[in-house]
Design a protein around this motif. Sequence first.
Motif, PDB file in Angstrom:
ATOM      1  N   MET A 157      35.197  43.211  22.031  1.00 54.63           N
ATOM      2  CA  MET A 157      35.237  43.346  23.470  1.00 54.63           C
ATOM      3  C   MET A 157      34.955  41.998  24.132  1.00 54.63           C
ATOM      4  SD  MET A 157      35.755  45.325  26.109  1.00 54.63           S
ATOM      5  CE  MET A 157      35.467  47.061  26.045  1.00 54.63           C
ATOM      6  N   HIS A 158      34.027  41.239  23.557  1.00 54.65           N
ATOM      7  CA  HIS A 158      33.731  39.917  24.123  1.00 54.65           C
ATOM      8  C   HIS A 158      34.973  39.029  24.111  1.00 54.65           C
ATOM      9  CE1 HIS A 158      29.413  40.383  24.602  1.00 54.65           C
ATOM     10  NE2 HIS A 158      29.349  40.893  23.381  1.00 54.65           N
ATOM     11  N   ILE A 159      35.727  39.099  23.033  1.00 54.60           N
ATOM     12  CA  ILE A 159      36.942  38.284  22.916  1.00 54.60           C
ATOM     13  C   ILE A 159      37.978  38.720  23.943  1.00 54.60           C
ATOM     14  CG2 ILE A 159      38.877  37.708  21.395  1.00 54.60           C
ATOM     15  CD1 ILE A 159      36.861  37.986  19.045  1.00 54.60           C
ATOM     16  N   LEU A 160      38.144  40.017  24.116  1.00 52.05           N
ATOM     17  CA  LEU A 160      39.098  40.540  25.093  1.00 52.05           C
ATOM     18  C   LEU A 160      38.717  40.112  26.506  1.00 52.05           C
ATOM     19  CD1 LEU A 160      41.538  42.271  25.866  1.00 52.05           C
ATOM     20  CD2 LEU A 160      40.018  44.269  25.818  1.00 52.05           C
ATOM     21  N   ILE A 161      37.448  40.208  26.840  1.00 60.28           N
ATOM     22  CA  ILE A 161      36.981  39.797  28.169  1.00 60.28           C
ATOM     23  C   ILE A 161      37.256  38.306  28.384  1.00 60.28           C
ATOM     24  CG2 ILE A 161      34.911  39.443  29.580  1.00 60.28           C
ATOM     25  CD1 ILE A 161      33.852  42.110  28.390  1.00 60.28           C
ATOM     26  N   ALA A 162      36.971  37.486  27.387  1.00 63.30           N
ATOM     27  CA  ALA A 162      37.215  36.045  27.494  1.00 63.30           C
ATOM     28  C   ALA A 162      38.704  35.747  27.670  1.00 63.30           C
ATOM     29  CB  ALA A 162      36.675  35.322  26.275  1.00 63.30           C
ATOM     30  N   GLN A 163      39.556  36.467  26.943  1.00 62.25           N
ATOM     31  CA  GLN A 163      40.999  36.260  27.060  1.00 62.25           C
ATOM     32  C   GLN A 163      41.498  36.632  28.456  1.00 62.25           C
ATOM     33  OE1 GLN A 163      42.400  38.662  23.794  1.00 62.25           O
ATOM     34  NE2 GLN A 163      42.554  36.892  22.432  1.00 62.25           N
ATOM     35  N   ILE A 164      41.022  37.724  28.987  1.00 66.12           N
ATOM     36  CA  ILE A 164      41.439  38.148  30.322  1.00 66.12           C
ATOM     37  C   ILE A 164      40.971  37.140  31.361  1.00 66.12           C
ATOM     38  CG2 ILE A 164      41.130  39.902  32.116  1.00 66.12           C
ATOM     39  CD1 ILE A 164      41.015  42.001  29.832  1.00 66.12           C
ATOM     40  N   ARG A 165      39.716  36.717  31.247  1.00 64.02           N
ATOM     41  CA  ARG A 165      39.185  35.747  32.222  1.00 64.02           C
ATOM     42  C   ARG A 165      39.945  34.417  32.177  1.00 64.02           C
ATOM     43  NH1 ARG A 165      35.026  37.484  35.171  1.00 64.02           N
ATOM     44  NH2 ARG A 165      33.540  38.935  34.291  1.00 64.02           N
ATOM     45  N   SER A 166      40.396  34.008  30.992  1.00 66.19           N
ATOM     46  CA  SER A 166      41.117  32.734  30.897  1.00 66.19           C
ATOM     47  C   SER A 166      42.577  32.859  31.329  1.00 66.19           C
ATOM     48  CB  SER A 166      41.032  32.180  29.471  1.00 66.19           C
ATOM     49  OG  SER A 166      41.768  32.974  28.578  1.00 66.19           O
ATOM     50  N   ALA A 167      43.143  34.054  31.229  1.00 64.37           N
ATOM     51  CA  ALA A 167      44.563  34.241  31.545  1.00 64.37           C
ATOM     52  C   ALA A 167      44.833  34.488  33.019  1.00 64.37           C
ATOM     53  CB  ALA A 167      45.136  35.398  30.729  1.00 64.37           C
ATOM     54  N   LEU A 168      43.842  34.968  33.749  1.00 65.53           N
ATOM     55  CA  LEU A 168      44.068  35.321  35.145  1.00 65.53           C
ATOM     56  C   LEU A 168      43.276  34.411  36.084  1.00 65.53           C
ATOM     57  CD1 LEU A 168      44.012  39.205  34.830  1.00 65.53           C
ATOM     58  CD2 LEU A 168      45.978  37.697  34.937  1.00 65.53           C
ATOM     59  N   PRO A 169      43.820  34.144  37.266  1.00 62.13           N
ATOM     60  CA  PRO A 169      43.207  33.183  38.195  1.00 62.13           C
ATOM     61  C   PRO A 169      42.132  33.809  39.086  1.00 62.13           C
ATOM     62  CG  PRO A 169      45.287  33.936  39.082  1.00 62.13           C
ATOM     63  CD  PRO A 169      45.137  34.593  37.727  1.00 62.13           C
ATOM     64  N   PHE A 170      41.000  34.171  38.498  1.00 61.92           N
ATOM     65  CA  PHE A 170      39.925  34.784  39.278  1.00 61.92           C
ATOM     66  C   PHE A 170      39.300  33.813  40.273  1.00 61.92           C
ATOM     67  CE2 PHE A 170      39.997  37.458  35.463  1.00 61.92           C
ATOM     68  CZ  PHE A 170      40.044  38.702  36.054  1.00 61.92           C
ATOM     69  N   ASP A 171      39.390  32.518  39.996  1.00 66.91           N
ATOM     70  CA  ASP A 171      38.716  31.533  40.835  1.00 66.91           C
ATOM     71  C   ASP A 171      39.624  30.852  41.858  1.00 66.91           C
ATOM     72  OD1 ASP A 171      40.164  30.246  38.898  1.00 66.91           O
ATOM     73  OD2 ASP A 171      38.604  28.805  38.381  1.00 66.91           O
ATOM     74  N   GLN A 172      40.879  31.278  41.962  1.00 63.70           N
ATOM     75  CA  GLN A 172      41.782  30.681  42.952  1.00 63.70           C
ATOM     76  C   GLN A 172      41.398  31.140  44.361  1.00 63.70           C
ATOM     77  OE1 GLN A 172      45.824  31.762  42.156  1.00 63.70           O
ATOM     78  NE2 GLN A 172      46.209  29.952  40.922  1.00 63.70           N
ATOM     79  N   PRO A 173      41.633  30.283  45.356  1.00 63.48           N
ATOM     80  CA  PRO A 173      41.388  30.704  46.737  1.00 63.48           C
ATOM     81  C   PRO A 173      42.303  31.869  47.124  1.00 63.48           C
ATOM     82  CG  PRO A 173      41.752  28.327  46.599  1.00 63.48           C
ATOM     83  CD  PRO A 173      42.044  28.896  45.250  1.00 63.48           C
ATOM     84  N   ALA A 174      41.843  32.687  48.045  1.00 67.24           N
ATOM     85  CA  ALA A 174      42.587  33.881  48.465  1.00 67.24           C
ATOM     86  C   ALA A 174      43.967  33.529  49.009  1.00 67.24           C
ATOM     87  CB  ALA A 174      41.793  34.639  49.514  1.00 67.24           C
ATOM     88  N   ALA A 175      44.105  32.385  49.624  1.00 66.73           N
ATOM     89  CA  ALA A 175      45.386  31.992  50.205  1.00 66.73           C
ATOM     90  C   ALA A 175      46.466  31.830  49.134  1.00 66.73           C
ATOM     91  CB  ALA A 175      45.239  30.695  50.987  1.00 66.73           C
ATOM     92  N   GLN A 176      46.090  31.488  47.932  1.00 63.25           N
ATOM     93  CA  GLN A 176      47.062  31.323  46.857  1.00 63.25           C
ATOM     94  C   GLN A 176      47.479  32.658  46.244  1.00 63.25           C
ATOM     95  OE1 GLN A 176      45.385  28.536  44.106  1.00 63.25           O
ATOM     96  NE2 GLN A 176      45.904  26.780  45.374  1.00 63.25           N
ATOM     97  N   HIS A 177      46.718  33.699  46.510  1.00 67.84           N
ATOM     98  CA  HIS A 177      47.035  35.016  45.972  1.00 67.84           C
ATOM     99  C   HIS A 177      48.036  35.751  46.847  1.00 67.84           C
ATOM    100  CE1 HIS A 177      43.442  35.445  43.147  1.00 67.84           C
ATOM    101  NE2 HIS A 177      43.419  34.226  43.610  1.00 67.84           N
ATOM    102  N   CYS A 178      48.048  35.421  48.111  1.00 66.74           N
ATOM    103  CA  CYS A 178      48.895  36.158  49.058  1.00 66.74           C
ATOM    104  C   CYS A 178      50.023  35.264  49.558  1.00 66.74           C
ATOM    105  CB  CYS A 178      48.075  36.639  50.243  1.00 66.74           C
ATOM    106  SG  CYS A 178      46.822  37.835  49.801  1.00 66.74           S
ATOM    107  N   ASN A 179      51.247  35.676  49.241  1.00 64.10           N
ATOM    108  CA  ASN A 179      52.390  34.936  49.745  1.00 64.10           C
ATOM    109  C   ASN A 179      53.276  35.815  50.623  1.00 64.10           C
ATOM    110  OD1 ASN A 179      53.595  36.550  47.876  1.00 64.10           O
ATOM    111  ND2 ASN A 179      54.260  34.909  46.520  1.00 64.10           N
TER     112      ASN A 179
END
Length: 80
Positions: A1-23
Amino acid sequence: MHILIAQIRSALPFDQPAAQHCNGNCQGCSMKLLEFLATELDTWEQRLMQGEQPSLADLSQLAKSGWKIHRVLQRNGVVE
């Protein structure tokens, strides 16, 4: 589970500003999906720290959620 969580966190842009998420042209709200998944990951990290052992179904469900959200983010142009 730790590996899966790390993979998800590295693959998705959780730290991007909100403006980059909404186009403007979305098939699902990228911000809300990322917030949902971040909450799920945080919850699992807490449960693991408390000694809970995830089942195969738990792993499968989290992986499935991660893949579905990743596909929506691809369609929305947030990730490649």
